[in-house]
Write a protein that holds these residues in place. Structure first.
Motif, PDB file in Angstrom:
ATOM      1  N   VAL A  16      -9.941  -3.972 -11.551  1.00  0.00           N
ATOM      2  CA  VAL A  16     -10.841  -4.117 -12.704  1.00  0.00           C
ATOM      3  C   VAL A  16     -12.021  -3.166 -12.561  1.00  0.00           C
ATOM      4  O   VAL A  16     -12.752  -3.206 -11.576  1.00  0.00           O
ATOM      5  CB  VAL A  16     -11.395  -5.555 -12.778  1.00  0.00           C
ATOM      6  CG1 VAL A  16     -12.398  -5.680 -13.918  1.00  0.00           C
ATOM      7  CG2 VAL A  16     -10.279  -6.559 -12.939  1.00  0.00           C
ATOM      8  N   PHE A  17     -12.173  -2.293 -13.536  1.00  0.00           N
ATOM      9  CA  PHE A  17     -13.354  -1.439 -13.542  1.00  0.00           C
ATOM     10  C   PHE A  17     -13.937  -1.428 -14.950  1.00  0.00           C
ATOM     11  O   PHE A  17     -13.335  -0.889 -15.871  1.00  0.00           O
ATOM     12  CB  PHE A  17     -12.992  -0.020 -13.091  1.00  0.00           C
ATOM     13  CG  PHE A  17     -14.156   0.933 -13.098  1.00  0.00           C
ATOM     14  CD1 PHE A  17     -15.329   0.647 -12.415  1.00  0.00           C
ATOM     15  CD2 PHE A  17     -14.085   2.123 -13.799  1.00  0.00           C
ATOM     16  CE1 PHE A  17     -16.401   1.523 -12.426  1.00  0.00           C
ATOM     17  CE2 PHE A  17     -15.153   3.011 -13.813  1.00  0.00           C
ATOM     18  CZ  PHE A  17     -16.315   2.706 -13.133  1.00  0.00           C
ATOM     19  N   ASP A  48     -13.674  -3.253  -8.979  1.00  0.00           N
ATOM     20  CA  ASP A  48     -13.864  -1.940  -8.365  1.00  0.00           C
ATOM     21  C   ASP A  48     -15.248  -1.380  -8.716  1.00  0.00           C
ATOM     22  O   ASP A  48     -15.363  -0.330  -9.331  1.00  0.00           O
ATOM     23  CB  ASP A  48     -12.738  -1.020  -8.850  1.00  0.00           C
ATOM     24  CG  ASP A  48     -12.768   0.350  -8.201  1.00  0.00           C
ATOM     25  OD1 ASP A  48     -13.493   0.516  -7.205  1.00  0.00           O
ATOM     26  OD2 ASP A  48     -12.074   1.250  -8.702  1.00  0.00           O
ATOM     27  N   ASN A  76     -17.614   1.730  -6.787  1.00  0.00           N
ATOM     28  CA  ASN A  76     -16.348   2.156  -7.365  1.00  0.00           C
ATOM     29  C   ASN A  76     -15.590   3.033  -6.362  1.00  0.00           C
ATOM     30  O   ASN A  76     -16.018   4.130  -6.026  1.00  0.00           O
ATOM     31  CB  ASN A  76     -16.625   2.921  -8.667  1.00  0.00           C
ATOM     32  CG  ASN A  76     -15.342   3.424  -9.317  1.00  0.00           C
ATOM     33  OD1 ASN A  76     -15.085   4.618  -9.352  1.00  0.00           O
ATOM     34  ND2 ASN A  76     -14.536   2.517  -9.803  1.00  0.00           N
ATOM     35  N   GLY A  78     -12.140   3.447  -6.820  1.00  0.00           N
ATOM     36  CA  GLY A  78     -10.988   3.989  -7.535  1.00  0.00           C
ATOM     37  C   GLY A  78      -9.812   3.029  -7.584  1.00  0.00           C
ATOM     38  O   GLY A  78      -9.621   2.182  -6.716  1.00  0.00           O
ATOM     39  N   HIS A  79      -9.041   3.214  -8.631  1.00  0.00           N
ATOM     40  CA  HIS A  79      -7.875   2.389  -8.966  1.00  0.00           C
ATOM     41  C   HIS A  79      -6.920   2.165  -7.783  1.00  0.00           C
ATOM     42  O   HIS A  79      -6.555   1.034  -7.469  1.00  0.00           O
ATOM     43  CB  HIS A  79      -7.169   3.144 -10.109  1.00  0.00           C
ATOM     44  CG  HIS A  79      -5.956   2.484 -10.640  1.00  0.00           C
ATOM     45  ND1 HIS A  79      -4.912   3.200 -11.153  1.00  0.00           N
ATOM     46  CD2 HIS A  79      -5.610   1.185 -10.748  1.00  0.00           C
ATOM     47  CE1 HIS A  79      -3.977   2.358 -11.553  1.00  0.00           C
ATOM     48  NE2 HIS A  79      -4.379   1.137 -11.327  1.00  0.00           N
ATOM     49  N   ALA A  82      -8.362   0.011  -5.095  1.00  0.00           N
ATOM     50  CA  ALA A  82      -8.488  -1.367  -5.580  1.00  0.00           C
ATOM     51  C   ALA A  82      -7.137  -2.072  -5.447  1.00  0.00           C
ATOM     52  O   ALA A  82      -7.053  -3.227  -5.006  1.00  0.00           O
ATOM     53  CB  ALA A  82      -8.977  -1.379  -7.024  1.00  0.00           C
ATOM     54  N   ASP A  99      -2.276  -3.645 -14.710  1.00  0.00           N
ATOM     55  CA  ASP A  99      -3.583  -3.274 -15.242  1.00  0.00           C
ATOM     56  C   ASP A  99      -4.298  -4.495 -15.806  1.00  0.00           C
ATOM     57  O   ASP A  99      -3.652  -5.425 -16.275  1.00  0.00           O
ATOM     58  CB  ASP A  99      -3.433  -2.252 -16.377  1.00  0.00           C
ATOM     59  CG  ASP A  99      -3.261  -0.845 -15.850  1.00  0.00           C
ATOM     60  OD1 ASP A  99      -3.062  -0.693 -14.639  1.00  0.00           O
ATOM     61  OD2 ASP A  99      -3.344   0.093 -16.669  1.00  0.00           O
ATOM     62  N   GLN A 103      -2.152  -3.597 -20.810  1.00  0.00           N
ATOM     63  CA  GLN A 103      -1.206  -2.556 -21.228  1.00  0.00           C
ATOM     64  C   GLN A 103       0.175  -2.841 -20.640  1.00  0.00           C
ATOM     65  O   GLN A 103       1.184  -2.430 -21.190  1.00  0.00           O
ATOM     66  CB  GLN A 103      -1.688  -1.176 -20.777  1.00  0.00           C
ATOM     67  CG  GLN A 103      -2.788  -0.627 -21.661  1.00  0.00           C
ATOM     68  CD  GLN A 103      -2.975   0.872 -21.438  1.00  0.00           C
ATOM     69  OE1 GLN A 103      -3.567   1.290 -20.464  1.00  0.00           O
ATOM     70  NE2 GLN A 103      -2.454   1.661 -22.348  1.00  0.00           N
ATOM     71  N   LYS A 137      -1.799  12.968 -23.055  1.00  0.00           N
ATOM     72  CA  LYS A 137      -1.593  12.126 -21.883  1.00  0.00           C
ATOM     73  C   LYS A 137      -0.104  11.899 -21.638  1.00  0.00           C
ATOM     74  O   LYS A 137       0.367  11.974 -20.506  1.00  0.00           O
ATOM     75  CB  LYS A 137      -2.322  10.788 -22.058  1.00  0.00           C
ATOM     76  CG  LYS A 137      -2.139   9.862 -20.867  1.00  0.00           C
ATOM     77  CD  LYS A 137      -3.334   8.993 -20.604  1.00  0.00           C
ATOM     78  CE  LYS A 137      -3.135   8.242 -19.289  1.00  0.00           C
ATOM     79  NZ  LYS A 137      -4.321   7.584 -18.822  1.00  0.00           N
ATOM     80  N   ARG A 202       4.991   0.135 -23.122  1.00  0.00           N
ATOM     81  CA  ARG A 202       3.584   0.067 -22.727  1.00  0.00           C
ATOM     82  C   ARG A 202       2.748  -0.167 -23.969  1.00  0.00           C
ATOM     83  O   ARG A 202       2.907   0.497 -24.979  1.00  0.00           O
ATOM     84  CB  ARG A 202       3.185   1.373 -22.037  1.00  0.00           C
ATOM     85  CG  ARG A 202       1.831   1.300 -21.375  1.00  0.00           C
ATOM     86  CD  ARG A 202       1.790   2.261 -20.199  1.00  0.00           C
ATOM     87  NE  ARG A 202       0.433   2.620 -19.804  1.00  0.00           N
ATOM     88  CZ  ARG A 202      -0.252   1.994 -18.863  1.00  0.00           C
ATOM     89  NH1 ARG A 202       0.275   0.955 -18.254  1.00  0.00           N
ATOM     90  NH2 ARG A 202      -1.463   2.398 -18.542  1.00  0.00           N
ATOM     91  N   ARG A 205      -4.295  -0.707 -25.143  1.00  0.00           N
ATOM     92  CA  ARG A 205      -5.329  -1.477 -24.474  1.00  0.00           C
ATOM     93  C   ARG A 205      -5.794  -2.591 -25.394  1.00  0.00           C
ATOM     94  O   ARG A 205      -5.961  -2.358 -26.574  1.00  0.00           O
ATOM     95  CB  ARG A 205      -6.536  -0.579 -24.232  1.00  0.00           C
ATOM     96  CG  ARG A 205      -6.592  -0.014 -22.872  1.00  0.00           C
ATOM     97  CD  ARG A 205      -7.843   0.798 -22.722  1.00  0.00           C
ATOM     98  NE  ARG A 205      -8.016   1.036 -21.298  1.00  0.00           N
ATOM     99  CZ  ARG A 205      -8.687   0.219 -20.513  1.00  0.00           C
ATOM    100  NH1 ARG A 205      -9.321  -0.813 -21.014  1.00  0.00           N
ATOM    101  NH2 ARG A 205      -8.748   0.449 -19.230  1.00  0.00           N
ATOM    102  N   GLU A 209     -11.971   1.280 -23.212  1.00  0.00           N
ATOM    103  CA  GLU A 209     -11.228   2.525 -23.211  1.00  0.00           C
ATOM    104  C   GLU A 209     -10.755   2.896 -21.815  1.00  0.00           C
ATOM    105  O   GLU A 209     -11.170   2.287 -20.830  1.00  0.00           O
ATOM    106  CB  GLU A 209     -12.060   3.650 -23.832  1.00  0.00           C
ATOM    107  CG  GLU A 209     -13.554   3.504 -23.609  1.00  0.00           C
ATOM    108  CD  GLU A 209     -14.324   4.532 -24.436  1.00  0.00           C
ATOM    109  OE1 GLU A 209     -14.914   5.401 -23.785  1.00  0.00           O
ATOM    110  OE2 GLU A 209     -14.291   4.460 -25.687  1.00  0.00           O
TER     111      GLU A 209
END
Ligand code: UDP
Ligand code: MG
Length: 324
Positions: A16-17, A48, A76, A78-79, A82, A99, A103, A137, A202, A205, A209
């Motif tokens: 979680v960030f 995080d 923080n 990072g993902h 975490a 996540d 998502q 992306k 997927r 969100r 964002e």
């Protein structure tokens, strides 16, 4: 028919960030999901270093749900770290990473569990369709996963993120790897055992964002490449070889014709060789950088606090009342 105590324990790890905008929905959705499943669950949220009130909301949710656990990072990290921290704190017979923005839909989890119970050690979610993400992306992710696959011996599956179920055996190996800059999905593939996939769509969100700006995506991709492939090093050798050959051919051509201005060729070859040396040094440098990072032996992350690990599985208040 299974009794409650023989049901496997499944940990769900959520990095979680700054997810305050959607974390309530995530908690509510997961709590409902868990309540209708036969298995026992613990929910591990790894905060995080959020700067919004994600942590406060998680702590509020803990008031009514003792099986909701929180790991709070000191900043923080990072993902990927975490996720590593969540795996380290999890007690489950299987651990699911997903996540915190929904998502990765919980509705996929029962089929992951079914495949795990049928013997798979890893069940990764493979994206069939990504909604709500920019074409850039999607295209860059698709290109990257294929490039990585072509460049490494580790069979890292394409179109997968970190949404996956892992058996305890796999989690224990991951815990022993203790990499300071982990590329979790690559490490999971590296571990081996029976690995399979479930296809899923997927989702958008639910709120907020993406916390993955281009810079972070490139960093993750470079980590994946340098920690799982030595092809770039070999590439430097090929470059060096072809530069040598070019130089030889120029010499030979000049010798045979005897008319071409030597100065032009000299300059051109100097530039070519210069570029070759720079490229080689650059690639070596990125590997050296990893050695350097690892040799510092810093802890990969610092946990500020953990909440709710006093008992491996706390019983919900209602059950205690029924027994008492
Ligand atoms: N996340 C994190 N630390 C970070 C960035 C992201 O823990 O530094 C979490 C984030 O809260 C989310 C998950 O990692 O639960 C994936 O991030 P995000 O949804 O922003 O990435 P995307 O789905 O856009 O690739
Ligand atoms: Mg996301």
């Amino acid at each position: 028919m299974h009794t409650l105590s023989t049901q496997p324990l499944i940990s769900i790890v959520l990095p979680v960030f700054n997810e305050a905008a959607g974390i309530q929905t995530t908690i509510a959705t997961l709590e409902h999901f868990v309540s209708v499943q036969p298995e026992r669950f613990e929910l591990i949220f790894v905060d995080d270093g959020s700067t919004d009130d994600s942590l406060a909301q998680l702590q509020a949710a803990r008031q009514h749900n003792p099986n909701l656990k929180i790991v709070q990072f000191a900043r923080n990290f990072g993902h990927q770290l975490a996720i590593s921290a969540g795996l380290r704190e999890a007690h489950g017979d299987a651990v699911i990473v997903m996540d915190a923005d929904l998502q990765d839909p919980p509705s996929v989890i029962p089929s992951m569990i079914a495949k795990w119970q049928a013997g798979a050690a890893v069940v990764y979610g493979q994206r069939r369709h990504r909604s709500g993400e920019t074409w850039f992306k999607k295209a860059s992710a698709a290109a990257f996963y294929r490039l990585l696959k072509a460049m490494t011996n580790t069979d890292i599956p394409v179109d997968t993120g970190d949404f996956r179920l892992m058996d305890r055996r796999v989690v224990n190996v991951l815990k022993s790897m203790n990499e300071s800059d982990p590329y979790v999905r690559g490490m999971v593939a590296w571990v081996g055992f029976d690995q399979t996939s479930v296809l899923y769509d997927r989702q958008d969100r639910t709120a907020g964002e993406s916390k993955y700006p281009l810079r972070q995506m490139i960093r993750l991709a470079m980590n994946g490449l340098t920690s799982f492939s030595t092809v770039p090093l070999a590439l430097a050798n090929w470059l060096a070889g072809s530069f040598g050959l070019t130089a030889a051919l120029i010499l030979l051509g000049n010798g045979l014709a005897g008319t071409v201005t030597t100065l032009t060729w000299l300059l051109v070859s100097l530039f070519i060789i210069g570029a070759g040396i720079t490229a080689t040094i650059g690639i070596m440098g990125s590997y050296l950088g990893r050695v350097f990072t690892a040799s510092r032996r810093r802890p990969a992350y610092v946990i500020q606090a953990t909440y709710g690990f006093e008992h491996p599985v706390a019983r919900p208040a209602t059950r205690q009342m029924m027994q008492g």
